[in-house]
Design an enzyme around this catalytic site. Structure first.
Site, PDB file in Angstrom:
ATOM      1  CB  SER B 321      -0.926  -0.025   1.220  1.00  0.00           C
ATOM      2  OG  SER B 321      -1.427   1.243   1.485  1.00  0.00           O
ATOM      3  CD1 TRP B 324      -1.341   2.370  -5.984  1.00  0.00           C
ATOM      4  CD2 TRP B 324      -2.061   3.161  -4.015  1.00  0.00           C
ATOM      5  NE1 TRP B 324      -2.403   3.206  -6.227  1.00  0.00           N
ATOM      6  CE2 TRP B 324      -2.867   3.704  -5.041  1.00  0.00           C
ATOM      7  CE3 TRP B 324      -2.336   3.523  -2.686  1.00  0.00           C
ATOM      8  CZ2 TRP B 324      -3.922   4.583  -4.787  1.00  0.00           C
ATOM      9  CZ3 TRP B 324      -3.381   4.392  -2.438  1.00  0.00           C
ATOM     10  CH2 TRP B 324      -4.153   4.914  -3.476  1.00  0.00           C
ATOM     11  CG  HIS B 325      -0.080   5.909  -0.543  1.00  0.00           C
ATOM     12  ND1 HIS B 325      -0.538   4.724  -0.041  1.00  0.00           N
ATOM     13  CD2 HIS B 325      -1.063   6.797  -0.300  1.00  0.00           C
ATOM     14  CE1 HIS B 325      -1.734   4.897   0.480  1.00  0.00           C
ATOM     15  NE2 HIS B 325      -2.088   6.145   0.335  1.00  0.00           N
ATOM     16  N   GLY B 326       3.577   5.746  -3.446  1.00  0.00           N
ATOM     17  CA  GLY B 326       4.712   6.368  -4.124  1.00  0.00           C
ATOM     18  C   GLY B 326       5.929   5.461  -4.066  1.00  0.00           C
TER      19      GLY B 326
END
Lengths: 80, 477
Positions: B321, B324-326
């Protein structure tokens, strides 16, 4: 194994997993009705049921366990 | 075209009008055309991505439905997941991989400098990619049937209220609604408009006002002392909540006006008494998606290792996760921290429950207040890694907070206006949490009180809202 016997064995597993000595299993019982029954303890429950009843679940079956009744139905299809 | 733009305020009534004059049977098609018009307006070429994802998902879900052999079904499922993930990987990690290689070349002084190619991340790509993956897995798991009308699948993937930042909806909820007789009715209009009004309030009055202060401090960490940085870091979670929560409410309200029920994304997260509870209340559509499609399969395959297997599944899910954010070290640390907090809680859960029951702590005000405060504090710590631009900046934040004392940086106008918004938002959440259906304003039975409260909120938006504000935080994910 008949249904009352299965429910007895499941009750023991449920009570030990959720630390709830007075928990009574009904077909309609869901995770919302039991303290600490979340996605973390759910997997411990699944693993304890597999060990206790010497069965193996499939991932697909997990999604179908919407309540205790559905769980019992899936287990019954495996042990009979 | 974003919800806070003037264009949207012209676009949405036009959609309602077109929707109204279209025969009921074809209203889904009006929504599909409106959705593509909405998305193409951001960047025409992005429409190609949604079209490719739709075609691939339609094709493979139909195949999964048709074949009987489980191995072939699973092969088709993984194939479609790989195809729809490709654009997301390319756009999200291209720059990170590129820069990594350039850094290595620079290190050995063998870089041949040529004009650099940079790609703009197609806004919303994560959200519709996740929805397409969820739908594919649901068809494989026989949770839903593969939809035969490609137009409905296209609408599910591109539905304009949700395309930019979610909520990340499920086929099981949306597809039957898209296929039903969609009608406009006054009750839905009223509910939808109220949700939109409160969403605009959260975004324009709270989030965008707080952004001025938070950006000023985080944009110039070297010039601010530890106390100011601590204060700002404690405010930042409220900004994110008001930003994504506000966006979500507008999206849910817009959908409701069109007669469609969309899942809620937040459930008063700042009243959670543990991190596990917090994650059941925060960005719920993402968390339930991660739980169903990442955590559960992982935990299931690790289940023979007991609690350690669950901890491992949790860690992997939250690190994913984070990534996924960066694709930065900051977001990896962010994910690891969430995993660590939740794992510690999971390991202590039995003992904690026993203690709470023995001393009836759950009804003890001080204990509940302490638990809420601690949860908020832990989340704020993790959000430092979500807000600081680089990992080095995050370290500066903690160094300064621990070592550097000083007087607070007071941007009086910004803080005064932000306080009005924060106070109203938290008060409303407090009422809904502890006194539901009491002291109602938007839903009061007296028309005068309802009207007065709508006007008050609308006037506050016009008076202290940031009307020329920027983007929504989650557009960059």
């Amino acid at each position: 194994m008949d249904k009352p016997e299965l429910i007895d064995r499941l009750t023991t597993i449920f009570r030990a997993t959720f630390d709830a000595d007075s928990l009574v299993l009904t077909d309609e019982l869901t995770a919302n009705d039991v303290d600490n029954w979340d996605s973390l303890t759910h997997m411990i429950l699944i693993s304890e049921i597999e060990k206790g009843l010497d069965i193996k679940f499939k991932l697909k079956e997990l999604n179908k366990m919407k309540n205790v009744g559905a769980l019992i139905e899936i287990i019954t299809s495996k042990i009979n | 075209m974003v919800f806070t733009s003037l264009n949207f305020l012209l676009f949405f009534p036009a959609v309602i009008l077109l929707f109204y004059i279209t025969p009921i049977k074809y209203r889904w098609a009006t929504l599909l055309i409106a959705s593509y018009f909405f998305y193409l307006n951001i960047e025409p070429v992005f429409g190609l991505l949604t079209a490719i994802i739709t075609l691939s998902t339609y094709f493979f879900t139909r195949l999964i439905d048709k074949v009987n052999d489980d191995k072939t079904k699973s092969k088709y499922m993984y194939l479609n997941i790989a195809i729809v993930l490709l654009p997301l990987f390319f756009f999200k990690y291209f720059t990170a991989i590129n820069d990594g290689i350039f850094n290595i070349l620079d290190l050995y002084e063998i870089r041949w400098v040529l004009p650099k190619i940079t790609f703009l991340l197609p806004v919303g790509i994560s959200f519709y990619t996740f929805m397409a993956i969820g739908y594919t897995i649901d068809v494989y798991n026989e949770e839903v049937e593969a939809e035969k009308n490609i137009g409905i699948v296209a609408l599910f993937i591109s539905f304009f209220p949700l395309i930019l930042s979610g909520p990340i909806e499920r086929a099981k909820n949306m597809i039957p609604q898209f296929k039903s007789d969609l009608k406009l009715n006054p009750a839905n209009f009223s509910i939808g408009l109220k949700l939109m009004l409160w969403g605009y309030f959260m975004k324009l009055v709270v989030a965008d006002r707080l952004a001025i202060y938070v950006d000023a401090v985080y944009g110039n960490l070297a010039h601010h002392n530890g106390d100011t940085i601590l204060f700002t870091s404690l405010l930042y979670p409220i900004q994110v909540y008001a930003d994504l929560g506000g966006y979500s409410l507008i999206a849910i309200g817009v959908s409701k006006i069109l007669g469609l029920d969309v899942m809620h994304n937040f459930n008063r997260p700042f009243f959670a008494t543990s991190m596990a509870e917090f994650w059941r209340r925060w960005h719920m559509s993402l968390i339930t998606w991660l739980t169903d499609y990442v955590y559960t399969p992982l935990a299931f395959s690790f289940r023979r290792y007991g609690v350690s297997g669950i901890v491992l599944a949790l860690m992997v899910t939250f690190v994913l996760s984070g990534v996924w954010h960066g694709a930065t070290l900051n977001f990896v640390v962010w994910g690891v921290l969430q995993g660590v907090f939740l794992s510690i809680e999971a390991l202590m859960n039995k003992r904690k429950t026993k203690m709470e029951n023995r001393y009836s702590l759950k009804s003890n005000f001080l204990y509940v207040a302490f638990s809420i405060g601690l949860t908020y504090f832990l989340f704020s710590i993790s959000q430092v890694f979500g807000r600081a631009v680089t990992f080095e900046d995050s370290i500066i934040v903690f160094e300064k907070v621990i070592l550097e004392r000083g007087s607070l940086f007071l941007d009086k106008t910004t803080l005064a206006y932000a306080s009005i918004g924060i106070f109203m938002l938290l008060l409303s959440d407090f009422r809904d949490e502890y006194f539901p259906k009491k002291m109602l304003l938007f839903n009061n039975k007296h028309f005068v009180i309802r009207l007065g409260s709508y006007l008050c909120v609308a006037l506050l938006i016009l008076w202290i809202g940031i009307l020329n504000g920027g983007q929504f935080i989650y557009f960059k994910f």
